[in-house]
Scaffold this motif. Structure first.
Motif, PDB file in Angstrom:
ATOM      1  N   HIS A   5      23.872 -47.284 -47.079  1.00  0.00           N
ATOM      2  CA  HIS A   5      24.444 -45.997 -46.694  1.00  0.00           C
ATOM      3  C   HIS A   5      25.765 -45.760 -47.425  1.00  0.00           C
ATOM      4  CE1 HIS A   5      26.054 -43.091 -43.466  1.00  0.00           C
ATOM      5  NE2 HIS A   5      25.279 -42.442 -44.311  1.00  0.00           N
ATOM      6  N   ALA A   6      26.594 -46.794 -47.528  1.00  0.00           N
ATOM      7  CA  ALA A   6      27.858 -46.681 -48.264  1.00  0.00           C
ATOM      8  C   ALA A   6      27.593 -46.327 -49.724  1.00  0.00           C
ATOM      9  CB  ALA A   6      28.650 -47.978 -48.164  1.00  0.00           C
ATOM     10  N   HIS A   7      26.587 -46.961 -50.328  1.00  0.00           N
ATOM     11  CA  HIS A   7      26.251 -46.673 -51.730  1.00  0.00           C
ATOM     12  C   HIS A   7      25.864 -45.212 -51.913  1.00  0.00           C
ATOM     13  CE1 HIS A   7      25.228 -51.193 -52.375  1.00  0.00           C
ATOM     14  NE2 HIS A   7      26.522 -50.954 -52.458  1.00  0.00           N
ATOM     15  N   GLU A   8      25.098 -44.665 -50.979  1.00  0.00           N
ATOM     16  CA  GLU A   8      24.689 -43.255 -51.065  1.00  0.00           C
ATOM     17  C   GLU A   8      25.906 -42.325 -50.986  1.00  0.00           C
ATOM     18  OE1 GLU A   8      21.762 -41.716 -51.699  1.00  0.00           O
ATOM     19  OE2 GLU A   8      20.878 -43.694 -52.056  1.00  0.00           O
ATOM     20  N   ILE A   9      26.804 -42.618 -50.066  1.00  0.00           N
ATOM     21  CA  ILE A   9      28.002 -41.788 -49.919  1.00  0.00           C
ATOM     22  C   ILE A   9      28.880 -41.910 -51.157  1.00  0.00           C
ATOM     23  CG2 ILE A   9      30.146 -41.501 -48.592  1.00  0.00           C
ATOM     24  CD1 ILE A   9      28.450 -42.323 -46.097  1.00  0.00           C
ATOM     25  N   GLU A  33      38.919 -47.271 -62.002  1.00  0.00           N
ATOM     26  CA  GLU A  33      39.468 -45.982 -61.560  1.00  0.00           C
ATOM     27  C   GLU A  33      38.451 -45.229 -60.706  1.00  0.00           C
ATOM     28  OE1 GLU A  33      42.347 -45.061 -65.417  1.00  0.00           O
ATOM     29  OE2 GLU A  33      40.254 -44.433 -65.454  1.00  0.00           O
ATOM     30  N   LEU A  34      37.195 -45.236 -61.145  1.00  0.00           N
ATOM     31  CA  LEU A  34      36.149 -44.543 -60.387  1.00  0.00           C
ATOM     32  C   LEU A  34      35.964 -45.183 -59.019  1.00  0.00           C
ATOM     33  CD1 LEU A  34      33.972 -42.338 -60.275  1.00  0.00           C
ATOM     34  CD2 LEU A  34      32.379 -44.022 -61.242  1.00  0.00           C
ATOM     35  N   ALA A  35      35.904 -46.508 -58.977  1.00  0.00           N
ATOM     36  CA  ALA A  35      35.719 -47.210 -57.701  1.00  0.00           C
ATOM     37  C   ALA A  35      36.857 -46.907 -56.730  1.00  0.00           C
ATOM     38  CB  ALA A  35      35.616 -48.716 -57.940  1.00  0.00           C
ATOM     39  N   THR A  36      38.067 -46.926 -57.236  1.00  0.00           N
ATOM     40  CA  THR A  36      39.229 -46.622 -56.389  1.00  0.00           C
ATOM     41  C   THR A  36      39.147 -45.203 -55.853  1.00  0.00           C
ATOM     42  OG1 THR A  36      40.596 -48.180 -57.631  1.00  0.00           O
ATOM     43  CG2 THR A  36      41.754 -46.488 -56.361  1.00  0.00           C
ATOM     44  N   LYS A  37      38.802 -44.273 -56.723  1.00  0.00           N
ATOM     45  CA  LYS A  37      38.735 -42.854 -56.334  1.00  0.00           C
ATOM     46  C   LYS A  37      37.640 -42.603 -55.297  1.00  0.00           C
ATOM     47  CE  LYS A  37      39.586 -38.406 -56.923  1.00  0.00           C
ATOM     48  NZ  LYS A  37      40.639 -37.819 -56.124  1.00  0.00           N
ATOM     49  N   ILE A  38      36.455 -43.151 -55.501  1.00  0.00           N
ATOM     50  CA  ILE A  38      35.367 -42.853 -54.562  1.00  0.00           C
ATOM     51  C   ILE A  38      35.585 -43.535 -53.215  1.00  0.00           C
ATOM     52  CG2 ILE A  38      33.711 -42.320 -56.375  1.00  0.00           C
ATOM     53  CD1 ILE A  38      32.401 -45.020 -55.975  1.00  0.00           C
ATOM     54  N   HIS A  40      38.588 -44.067 -51.919  1.00  0.00           N
ATOM     55  CA  HIS A  40      39.647 -43.269 -51.297  1.00  0.00           C
ATOM     56  C   HIS A  40      39.085 -41.967 -50.733  1.00  0.00           C
ATOM     57  CE1 HIS A  40      42.836 -40.191 -51.353  1.00  0.00           C
ATOM     58  NE2 HIS A  40      43.561 -41.165 -50.846  1.00  0.00           N
ATOM     59  N   ASP A  41      38.306 -41.258 -51.551  1.00  0.00           N
ATOM     60  CA  ASP A  41      37.780 -39.959 -51.136  1.00  0.00           C
ATOM     61  C   ASP A  41      36.796 -40.059 -49.971  1.00  0.00           C
ATOM     62  OD1 ASP A  41      39.330 -38.883 -53.135  1.00  0.00           O
ATOM     63  OD2 ASP A  41      37.652 -38.383 -54.456  1.00  0.00           O
ATOM     64  N   SER A  42      36.013 -41.123 -49.944  1.00  0.00           N
ATOM     65  CA  SER A  42      35.019 -41.290 -48.871  1.00  0.00           C
ATOM     66  C   SER A  42      35.592 -41.956 -47.633  1.00  0.00           C
ATOM     67  CB  SER A  42      33.835 -42.112 -49.383  1.00  0.00           C
ATOM     68  OG  SER A  42      34.244 -43.459 -49.616  1.00  0.00           O
ATOM     69  N   GLN A  43      36.764 -42.557 -47.778  1.00  0.00           N
ATOM     70  CA  GLN A  43      37.378 -43.344 -46.701  1.00  0.00           C
ATOM     71  C   GLN A  43      36.503 -44.533 -46.293  1.00  0.00           C
ATOM     72  OE1 GLN A  43      40.643 -42.809 -45.428  1.00  0.00           O
ATOM     73  NE2 GLN A  43      40.586 -41.641 -47.321  1.00  0.00           N
ATOM     74  N   ILE A  44      35.652 -44.980 -47.204  1.00  0.00           N
ATOM     75  CA  ILE A  44      34.816 -46.169 -46.995  1.00  0.00           C
ATOM     76  C   ILE A  44      35.255 -47.182 -48.035  1.00  0.00           C
ATOM     77  CG2 ILE A  44      32.488 -47.126 -46.979  1.00  0.00           C
ATOM     78  CD1 ILE A  44      31.492 -44.250 -46.399  1.00  0.00           C
TER      79      ILE A  44
END
Length: 192
Positions: A5-9, A33-38, A40-44
């Motif tokens: 579920h986390a991967h989908e989000i 950078e992408l990992a940090t951003k996603i 942060h944005d998803s709060q997961i």
């Protein structure tokens, strides 16, 4: 929450972020950078090492891009060290029905063409001539350029660019002319 579920989000967040990156001609983003951003944005958030999960997320992204008829946005994700796509980029090729490329420079040539397709699809600042493919020999990431403090020492470093005699099977590295900003690049092209 399950990992799936986390991967989908994260994939949904990554798709949006990569589409944003593609809006700027010749822009790329690193895996970190992408990992940090996603996250942060998803709060997961996860403490799992990046290389153990980012490939699954990018796999979902490339399949969704293919489903939508978009170019493989995953071509915009590069390594910090060399500005090139990773081995996982082969999923972009197989999803598009192409044979995976094992040789890193060939894989990067394909990714550079895919990046140009991304910019042509999403970029607002694309040149009137439709743009040119980034030069994969240098890595398309801005950090691939020589820092200014090394530019003056280039003549002393030339001996490092020649392979040892027992490595004649390796490609010879060459220097090229300085780019317009005045900084020379150490590894600008590979010669056969």
């Amino acid at each position: 929450m399950t990992a799936a579920h986390a991967h989908e989000i994260w994939a949904q967040e990554a798709y949006q972020r990569l589409a944003e990156v593609a809006r700027t001609y010749h822009a790329v983003i690193t895996y970190k950078e992408l990992a940090t951003k996603i996250q942060h944005d998803s709060q997961i958030h996860t403490s799992v090492l990046l290389h153990n999960w980012i490939g699954r997320v990018l796999g979902v992204v490339v399949r969704e891009a293919h489903r939508r008829g978009d170019p493989p946005l995953t071509a915009l994700v590069v390594h910090t060290e060399d500005g090139m796509v990773g081995e996982g980029y082969r999923e972009a090729l197989t999803t598009a029905g192409q044979v995976p490329v094992e040789e890193p420079l060939e894989r990067e040539h394909h990714a550079a063409s895919a990046r140009l397709d991304c910019y042509r699809r999403f970029a607002a600042d694309l040149p009137a001539d439709g743009g040119v493919r980034p030069r994969p020999e240098t890595g398309s990431h801005p950090r691939a350029a020589t820092p200014p403090d090394l530019a003056g020492r280039l003549p002393q470093l030339r001996h490092l660019l020649r392979p040892a005699p027992h490595h004649r099977h390796l490609r010879r590295l060459q220097l090229t002319k300085p780019p317009r900003d005045g900084h020379e690049e150490l590894f600008s092209s590979l010669a056969p």
